[in-house]
Design an enzyme around this catalytic site. Sequence first.
Site, PDB file in Angstrom:
ATOM      1  N   LEU A  36     -17.606  -9.567  20.530  1.00 17.88           N
ATOM      2  CA  LEU A  36     -18.068  -9.583  19.205  1.00 17.88           C
ATOM      3  C   LEU A  36     -19.799  -9.426  19.073  1.00 17.88           C
ATOM      4  O   LEU A  36     -20.034  -9.482  17.888  1.00 17.88           O
ATOM      5  CB  LEU A  36     -17.890 -11.072  18.447  1.00 17.88           C
ATOM      6  N   ASP A  43     -10.055  -5.263  24.492  1.00 19.49           N
ATOM      7  CA  ASP A  43     -11.417  -5.033  25.379  1.00 19.49           C
ATOM      8  C   ASP A  43     -12.384  -4.444  24.278  1.00 19.49           C
ATOM      9  O   ASP A  43     -12.892  -3.536  24.571  1.00 19.49           O
ATOM     10  CB  ASP A  43     -11.074  -4.132  26.596  1.00 19.49           C
TER      11      ASP A  43
END
Length: 439
Positions: A65, A312
Amino acid sequence: MTSILVYGGRVIDPSSGLDDRLDVLIVDGRIAEVGADVSSPHGARRVAASGLIVSPGFVDLHTHLREPGQEHKETIESGGRAAARGGFTTICAMPNTEPAMDTAAIIDGILQRAEDADCRVLPIGAVSKGRKGQELTELDALRAAGAVAVSDDGDAVADNSLARQAFEYLSDIGIPLAEHCEDPAIAQGGVMHDGAVSARLGLRGQPAAAELSIVQRDIALAEASGAQFHACHISTEPSLHAIADARARGLHVTAEVTPHHLWLTHDVVAGSSEDLRYDTNAKVNPPLRTEADVQACIDALAAGVVDAVATDHAPHATVDKQCEFDAAAFGISGLESAWGVVNSLVEAGRLSLADAIERLTIGPVRAWNLDQGELRGLGTLQVGAPADLTLLSTDAATRVEPESWASMGKNTPLAGHTLTGVVALTISQGRFVWDGREQ
């Protein structure tokens, strides 16, 4: 009382083997009833699901993130929106942020920032301080703060002594070491898979042995300590054989595979035309491998050797990819294309629909034992479970157009490809967070 009735859909809940045309009633953010002809409470919001799959919300064990420190690439807010569009209602955030997620205070800060996100965010703590691979973090404090696993993802815990210490501590703490399986002494800075394509392009190759070396070491350390080893984004056939053997011996070893390692090979880097592309959007770590490795990943996923499909998701700014291949950042943005890739494998007959949904829902939950406390029932449609639902089309075709994505990262080699399968609606914790039917 807030209530929602999702009716007329094909409900698939792999946790209980449920596959039938049923209704799902949500009351105050929890699953209240699943059955035929469920009565709609007064004032309930009604959602027609005819022609759609009604699944538990997807769970992603491996998301980047970028917040804190790299908000020009992604934020918790934008990543949460991307997750919702991809059907994910729970995502686990990797710790290679700036600063790294290596203290309880940083973990707590992530949880606070994520309170208003469009999906549930579960943080993963760093194994080593600053992710430098020299000194262990306060692992128990990270767990107590809310970390669901620890990892130095982006790097393996290369030092054997430190890795051993980590496994020994984790055997008492009860959360997994999620390892980036790449031995730097063998990888030697390779930027793509070591094979015919890397030789043709004149690029440094990373051999499959770099992955296998860490997989074998960590299996041995997990066996000696009794701790859990989770193999991140496995990409090669030899590593999958080692994991299958460890599981057959009863070791606490779990694994994930990404959509791109289920779908793409190293040929994508060069492209299909005579003019070599050097496609930096296909530069990912671990690298895209051979067709034999792709098939091995699919087979291991279908057999349950691999517990979860994990994206991922690795968003980058345009400048990180529009450069020479050696200088380009590793990573693919994957949240918003994940279902299209996985369901396209189902449509091609390479994976069953039940296995696909299981590996996106209860599979990852069981792998990390996530259904604890308030999250009891996570990854299921059981009565009392969190009201996380994903409504899916399995036959609608969609063109991958990253410019329309919610993620700030548009980096994907799938741009322009047509995939089969669309996320029609996502409900997270009883809230409507994405409605693709309006698009």
